[in-house]
Design a protein around this motif. Structure first.
Motif, PDB file in Angstrom:
ATOM      1  N   GLU A 166      -7.298  -6.708  -6.531  1.00 44.79           N
ATOM      2  CA  GLU A 166      -5.254  -5.929  -6.892  1.00 44.79           C
ATOM      3  C   GLU A 166      -5.799  -5.291  -8.315  1.00 44.79           C
ATOM      4  N   GLU A 167      -5.965  -6.195  -9.157  1.00 47.11           N
ATOM      5  CA  GLU A 167      -5.961  -5.748 -10.985  1.00 47.11           C
ATOM      6  C   GLU A 167      -7.148  -4.997 -10.741  1.00 47.11           C
ATOM      7  N   ARG A 168      -8.461  -4.799 -10.703  1.00 48.15           N
ATOM      8  CA  ARG A 168      -8.871  -3.859 -10.492  1.00 48.15           C
ATOM      9  C   ARG A 168      -9.074  -2.556 -10.523  1.00 48.15           C
ATOM     10  N   ILE A 169      -8.013  -2.450  -9.062  1.00 55.37           N
ATOM     11  CA  ILE A 169      -7.410  -0.715  -8.607  1.00 55.37           C
ATOM     12  C   ILE A 169      -6.654  -0.975  -9.738  1.00 55.37           C
ATOM     13  N   GLN A 170      -5.800  -1.740  -9.472  1.00 58.32           N
ATOM     14  CA  GLN A 170      -4.341  -0.762 -10.819  1.00 58.32           C
ATOM     15  C   GLN A 170      -5.410  -0.961 -12.543  1.00 58.32           C
ATOM     16  N   GLU A 171      -6.622  -1.613 -12.846  1.00 57.34           N
ATOM     17  CA  GLU A 171      -7.369  -0.510 -13.821  1.00 57.34           C
ATOM     18  C   GLU A 171      -7.196   0.683 -13.534  1.00 57.34           C
ATOM     19  N   ILE A 172      -7.859   1.059 -12.413  1.00 55.57           N
ATOM     20  CA  ILE A 172      -8.198   2.264 -12.111  1.00 55.57           C
ATOM     21  C   ILE A 172      -7.198   3.488 -12.044  1.00 55.57           C
ATOM     22  N   GLU A 173      -6.083   2.754 -11.095  1.00 55.41           N
ATOM     23  CA  GLU A 173      -5.161   3.831 -11.040  1.00 55.41           C
ATOM     24  C   GLU A 173      -4.338   4.882 -12.547  1.00 55.41           C
ATOM     25  N   ARG A 174      -4.477   3.040 -13.358  1.00 54.90           N
ATOM     26  CA  ARG A 174      -3.913   3.580 -14.705  1.00 54.90           C
ATOM     27  C   ARG A 174      -4.715   4.680 -14.917  1.00 54.90           C
ATOM     28  N   ILE A 175      -6.281   4.331 -15.308  1.00 54.50           N
ATOM     29  CA  ILE A 175      -6.940   5.178 -16.097  1.00 54.50           C
ATOM     30  C   ILE A 175      -6.868   6.724 -15.383  1.00 54.50           C
ATOM     31  N   LEU A 176      -6.826   6.668 -14.391  1.00 56.25           N
ATOM     32  CA  LEU A 176      -7.308   7.783 -13.579  1.00 56.25           C
ATOM     33  C   LEU A 176      -5.736   8.216 -13.562  1.00 56.25           C
ATOM     34  N   PHE A 177      -4.643   7.706 -13.743  1.00 55.12           N
ATOM     35  CA  PHE A 177      -3.187   8.837 -13.586  1.00 55.12           C
ATOM     36  C   PHE A 177      -2.799   9.293 -15.483  1.00 55.12           C
ATOM     37  N   THR A 178      -3.327   8.708 -16.075  1.00 50.82           N
ATOM     38  CA  THR A 178      -2.713   8.918 -17.462  1.00 50.82           C
ATOM     39  C   THR A 178      -3.707  10.269 -18.180  1.00 50.82           C
ATOM     40  N   VAL A 179      -5.290   9.880 -18.638  1.00 51.35           N
ATOM     41  CA  VAL A 179      -6.322  10.481 -18.797  1.00 51.35           C
ATOM     42  C   VAL A 179      -7.443  11.320 -18.046  1.00 51.35           C
ATOM     43  N   GLU A 180      -7.114  12.996 -18.649  1.00 50.56           N
ATOM     44  CA  GLU A 180      -8.285  13.940 -17.947  1.00 50.56           C
ATOM     45  C   GLU A 180      -7.014  14.439 -17.376  1.00 50.56           C
ATOM     46  N   ARG A 181      -7.480  14.117 -15.897  1.00 50.76           N
ATOM     47  CA  ARG A 181      -6.182  14.453 -14.828  1.00 50.76           C
ATOM     48  C   ARG A 181      -5.221  14.089 -14.183  1.00 50.76           C
ATOM     49  N   PRO A 182      -4.477  13.650 -15.100  1.00 48.13           N
ATOM     50  CA  PRO A 182      -3.095  13.011 -14.283  1.00 48.13           C
ATOM     51  C   PRO A 182      -2.935  13.569 -13.288  1.00 48.13           C
ATOM     52  N   ILE A 183      -3.164  14.662 -13.335  1.00 49.75           N
ATOM     53  CA  ILE A 183      -2.246  15.006 -11.631  1.00 49.75           C
ATOM     54  C   ILE A 183      -2.478  14.755 -10.421  1.00 49.75           C
ATOM     55  N   GLN A 184      -3.949  14.611 -10.620  1.00 46.45           N
ATOM     56  CA  GLN A 184      -4.061  12.938  -9.745  1.00 46.45           C
ATOM     57  C   GLN A 184      -3.204  12.643  -8.505  1.00 46.45           C
ATOM     58  N   LYS A 185      -2.804  11.472  -9.737  1.00 42.77           N
ATOM     59  CA  LYS A 185      -1.202  10.827  -8.920  1.00 42.77           C
ATOM     60  C   LYS A 185      -0.708  11.344  -7.993  1.00 42.77           C
ATOM     61  N   LYS A 186      -0.392  12.911  -8.354  1.00 40.72           N
ATOM     62  CA  LYS A 186       0.695  14.162  -7.162  1.00 40.72           C
ATOM     63  C   LYS A 186      -0.290  13.539  -6.657  1.00 40.72           C
ATOM     64  N   PHE A 187      -1.736  14.060  -6.159  1.00 34.93           N
ATOM     65  CA  PHE A 187      -2.400  14.542  -5.473  1.00 34.93           C
ATOM     66  C   PHE A 187      -2.024  13.366  -4.290  1.00 34.93           C
ATOM     67  N   TRP A 188      -2.470  12.794  -5.229  1.00 32.03           N
ATOM     68  CA  TRP A 188      -3.175  11.330  -3.812  1.00 32.03           C
ATOM     69  C   TRP A 188      -1.702  10.729  -3.515  1.00 32.03           C
ATOM     70  N   GLU A 189      -0.025  11.261  -4.048  1.00 33.87           N
ATOM     71  CA  GLU A 189       1.052  10.814  -2.992  1.00 33.87           C
ATOM     72  C   GLU A 189       1.594  11.708  -2.199  1.00 33.87           C
ATOM     73  N   ASN A 190       0.396  13.076  -3.077  1.00 34.47           N
ATOM     74  CA  ASN A 190       1.198  14.077  -1.889  1.00 34.47           C
ATOM     75  C   ASN A 190       0.514  13.532  -0.461  1.00 34.47           C
ATOM     76  N   ARG A 191      -0.763  13.122  -0.866  1.00 33.75           N
ATOM     77  CA  ARG A 191      -1.480  13.210   0.792  1.00 33.75           C
ATOM     78  C   ARG A 191      -1.442  11.495   1.305  1.00 33.75           C
ATOM     79  N   GLY A 192      -0.970  11.128   0.956  1.00 38.62           N
ATOM     80  CA  GLY A 192      -0.176   9.737   1.124  1.00 38.62           C
ATOM     81  C   GLY A 192      -1.277   8.584   1.778  1.00 38.62           C
TER      82      GLY A 192
END
Lengths: 587, 64, 587, 64
Positions: free
Chosen positions: A334-360
């Motif tokens: 879990e902590e590794r997943i959270q680390e990955i999410e933190r990076i992906l969703f804050t830096v470079e292309r944070p829009i990814q968060k929205k993308f995955w939420e939309n895709r469920g």
């Protein structure tokens, strides 16, 4: 010249209507100047074209080197959020840490990654200076996280050695912009450069226009640094959406075209490359996930063997019918997943968060489908760019190139920063020994007139710039990317003059559209260069990216060489030269 | 692929217009931002830099 | 009901303004009725849905069989130029001439071409009746040229026997429309059928709306003949242009969806097929050129071996990187070139003339580049359609199917005409023994309300119907066409409910757009059927067209069977059945 | 991808509107045909059936 910056502090007590009125007035002022014809005439010591990673670093360091020199950045976007790292980056990909790795080790890795198409000196200089660059950035407040032993966190993405250093910097570009401002650099935003000023092989500045007001901008300079990126808008993204590219789509090959038309040499244009990234949205996540334990699986459920992060292996799965391929993370803690999410969703292309939420889709369960991005030309992710030496000197006097626009293979963000620094040092030296060069006024008049003519003649064109670009890039997809062969490449050359001629039918109703029109010319020039290079290299190299079905094998005996391109002085056509690799590909 | 603007929060300050990396945002007659051109790279700058958190971008239909 | 036809003869003496006023009044009358809500209530003996080749033939023959029976055609376009042969055809592809070939010989050819997925009786009946159909058409003034010996000119495109008979008939469809008129058939043009009327397994007519006026049309019928084509708008054409398809793009799988939703069985949906036709424009020319001596060469200059006209061999060249492929004619004598030009430029897709002029290509010198068309589902060019027997009976009482909508594999135009004839005979018999069935008024109210709701709710949708269709068909390209495998196919099933849900965001501002909205539903239904069939067939068959990377081999021992689809009575989901091939694939 | 109409020859008879296989042609306020919807299949019917030969179709840009 004095730059006056008016900054109105917003407070919640001022009524909204007041803001509204002020801003509407500003906006309408901007929008009503709808004709090229206004003129901004600038003179400077050092002109930097492009205010992204390389350009801001160059401008800052130029002022450091000589606070008395005048420095101008012309930026197509707005300097606070321009270039490829608008929203920051998660890592410096290449850092040689003293006592841990060496420049020589990096060179080994880089030579494997580029299949030997690598000059020794520039890449070595980059590696050598990378750690001091990290320290410079750290000094500016950019965070490089450390582990329990107080060491920078490094990850291995190269064949040999852990050169990738984690960086936590959503605000990276804002910091750079602030440093630019502090240094007293003049910034001309929203201005696209359409032509370099050249006199007898020396570059003396550039011309362009403000893409909101249409103001024609001429900037004479003692030294000019090109730092305006690669060509992200090359072939068509799978989604069909022109701007759904991996790299920042403002990079339309502007710098390649400008340098080529000015007479500079370019190289590596046969290496049309793409990546397996998040399908449809084309956002990156490979290094971030794979270095943290994620796996790639194919449609048959097999884990793809990745000795190191080899995109070529993944693309092969797709090509050979074992796609789709997925990134799998459900085995990670879990902590590794959270680390990955933190990076992906804050830096470079944070829009990814929205993308995955939309895709469920939750990384804890769901798979991330990878798709092949569009093909691009780029010095950062690829092997393409303006020919430069370790001093960032191009083959034209007074012209320097840094970042994705320059060919220092796979230089990533590190290269942009290091060579921004180098370019500044060299340009300052050059400028101190040179006056403003001669400029033929006819060059300026002709360029202004050309732009005015497009605005006049293309008002009622029947094809939108987007429809036009779609067909250009679809045709690039059809003929100019792998699998290549002579007939396909020549089919593209059949299309080229037709496209250039058909541009008279493009509808251009304002200067924003005029800038897109100009970008189509950049894309066409980039494609022309790429096709000529691909025709010249009668072998296959760099895996799939220059795979020719009529020369399917790699041929080191004959082809461990650069294909160098330049504009023929008399013919005006692309000339190709074969040039030996510095140090014969060895060191 | 619209911008979703909270008209109660938006002060029409124009930061989104200034910062947009693709130069596609303008303010409409009511002073609210909209996408004048269909060239969004969904970089997220407009949403991130809005001082009032008044703005949400939606992904272009073709990529979402 | 009496049909009044007002025909105003045009003369050059009437002033233009008068025309203009008359027509503007008509047009404004048409355009102002912008609401579903008007009702056209029809009753008939025989309802024919689709006024193309099969539908017009069925209507004419029904009136022949029983002049007293009332016959209605509902046509989405306009009957004079509707269906796939708006501009005529150059050949009847399958004609068994007594004394020259035999139905048995045709069956041998057809079995090879379909890899055994062929029921004996329907194809045999088609072959058997093909010559009398030719004679019928000839009697109507359609020209079938003859050679010096007064024999019909036949060409070999099948493995065994020359079944293709040349036909010279640009006005073919106008002749059929005239015959329809003469026969006293009622024609309802510009009306899209959106739902069949079904009561306890029996079809009693259909509902739809006029796509200009929005008038809601209900037609009760004793017998219903579906003759509204295949699904041409399946995957995305390479040009990205949604309507740049090989087959008439008005065929959106309407009939497949209607039949499926009504409970009929369908089959052959795993055979997603495409053709190598003129790149970019997707117009046909293969048979016309290859039967007259043209050759196909690949990018390596090799002539592709075509034992008979095998599109699969050509597509393989493209897939395996030896593309582009070209049709070469520069070795043909001038009179042969002229013959080819005459056919190509007058019949079927005469627009080709303009295309080649624009490209500056003369067949005497230039090569014709072939490209892969979009994938389609079709009973005429493929193996897909509603399950029918040799009497055109579907599995629903009162419902008949003929032409591309019905699964008689590779039936081409001959099948449309022959089974139009057969359907008429059978429907007239059925209608004479049946009253108008029961119709639940709620069915009608619900369908009208559904359409009214779309007009109301989708007025300010944020996605254009074209943008929506682009994404749907791009996703079909990504997951539902070869190379197929379980994961890809299931990815499409993940998208399906999302697409159906997202349809609420489509902007629909008039009834023309409403018809495009309905067509997207047809495309989605067709894709759903295709994906389920492709999942069910755990082998590869019909070459590339159902190639599964996870089951790459053909498996005659287990899979010489039909995959039959129908809507589950309780689940409402697609049910798949495996059904033996009639006569075990032999005769 | 416009229809090219010879306004001297066109009598605004509307045959092109009637016959268009994709239902995309309408008459404009001046009574001349235009493509109201971008869904042309370039079948050629409008051009072929025009009684005055007043009409020429151009191929859609993406396919020509």
């Amino acid at each position: 010249m004095i730059v006056i910056i008016i900054k109105i502090k917003l407070t919640k007590f001022i009524t909204k209507n007041l803001y509204l009125n002020i801003n509407l007035q500003i906006m309408s002022f901007i929008e009503t100047k709808t004709k090229v014809g206004e003129l901004m005439n600038l003179e400077t010591d050092i002109l930097v074209i492009g205010g992204g990673s390389a350009g801001t670093m160059a401008a800052i360091v130029a002022k450091e080197q000589n606070p008395d020199s005048d420095v101008v950045i012309i930026e197509k976007g707005e300097i606070n959020r321009s270039g490829s790292i608008a929203m920051g980056m998660d890592a410096l990909n290449i850092v040689v840490q003293p006592g841990i790795t060496t420049p020589e080790l990096y060179m080994n890795s880089a030579r494997i990654a580029t299949e030997g198409i690598l000059d020794y000196k520039p890449s070595f200089v980059m590696a050598e200076r990378s750690y001091s660059m990290l320290k410079r950035l750290e000094g500016w407040g950019i965070r490089f996280p450390r582990d329990d032993e107080n060491k920078y966190i490094s990850l291995q993405v190269h064949a040999k050695g852990s050169f990738l250093i984690e960086m936590d910097s959503p605000e990276l570009k804002l910091v750079l912009a602030e440093k630019v401002k502090e240094a007293g650099v003049r910034v001309i935003n929203r201005t696209i450069v359409t032509k370099l000023l050249v006199d007898r092989g020396q570059v003396n500045g550039a011309m362009g226009f403000n893409l909101r007001t249409g103001e024609f901008v001429v900037c004479k300079a003692k030294a000019t640094i090109l730092a305006n990126g690669g060509c992200a808008r090359f072939s068509l993204p799978n989604s069909g959406y022109l701007y759904g590219t991996f790299d920042y789509p403002g990079n339309a090959g502007d710098g390649y075209s400008l340098a080529y038309q000015a007479g500079a040499q370019l190289t590596g244009f046969e290496y049309t490359n793409c990546s397996p990234l998040i399908k449809d949205i084309n956002c990156p996540l490979l290094y971030i996930t794979l270095t943290r334990g994620a796996e790639v699986v194919n449609a048959l459920g097999e884990t793809i063997d990745l000795e190191y992060v080899s995109t070529q292996n993944m693309l092969k799965e797709l090509r050979e019918g074992r796609g789709p391929i997925f990134i799998k993370m459900n085995h990670l803690p879990e902590e590794r997943i959270q680390e990955i999410e933190r990076i992906l969703f804050t830096v470079e292309r944070p829009i990814q968060k929205k993308f995955w939420e939309n895709r469920g889709i939750d990384f804890r369960e769901g798979l991330i489908e990878l798709g092949e991005t569009e093909y691009q030309l780029c010095g950062g992710h690829g092997l393409t760019g303006i020919v430069v030496n370790e001093k960032t000197e191009t083959t034209l006097k007074g012209l320097y190139a840094a970042g994705d626009v320059a060919c220092v293979p796979l230089q990533h963000l590190t290269g942009a920063f290091v060579f921004g620094e180098v370019a500044a040092e060299e340009a300052v030296k050059f400028a101190s020994n040179n006056d403003l060069g001669e400029v033929d006024q006819n060059l300026i008049k002709n360029e202004e007139q050309r732009l005015l003519n497009v605005m006049d003649n293309n008002k009622s064109g029947s094809i939108s710039v987007q429809d036009f670009e779609y067909k250009v890039r679809r045709t690039i997809s059809d003929y100019a990317i792998p699998p290549k062969n002579e007939i396909k490449l020549k089919r593209f050359l059949w299309w080229l003059p037709r496209f250039r001629d058909d541009m008279k039918d493009i509808q251009v109703t304002d200067h924003h559209e005029l800038s897109r029109y100009e970008e189509i010319q950049f894309i066409l020039d980039s494609a022309e260069l790429s096709v000529h290079a691909s025709l010249a290299r009668e072998e296959s190299r760099w895996g799939w990216f220059h795979h020719r079905t009529d020369y399917p094998e790699k041929d080191d005996a004959n082809w461990l060489k650069h294909v160098v391109l330049e504009k023929g002085l008399k013919s005006g056509e692309v000339q190709t030269l074969l040039v030996d690799i510095e140090n014969g590909g060895e060191h | 692929m619209p911008l979703i603007v909270d008209e109660d929060l938006c002060t029409s300050c124009g930061v989104c217009v200034d910062r947009c990396t693709m130069d596609i945002i303008r303010l409409n007659d009511d002073g609210f931002p909209y996408k004048k051109y269909d060239e969004c790279w969904y970089c997220g700058v407009c949403e991130e830099d809005c001082p009032e958190n008044a703005l949400i971008i939606d992904l272009p239909f073709q990529v979402k």
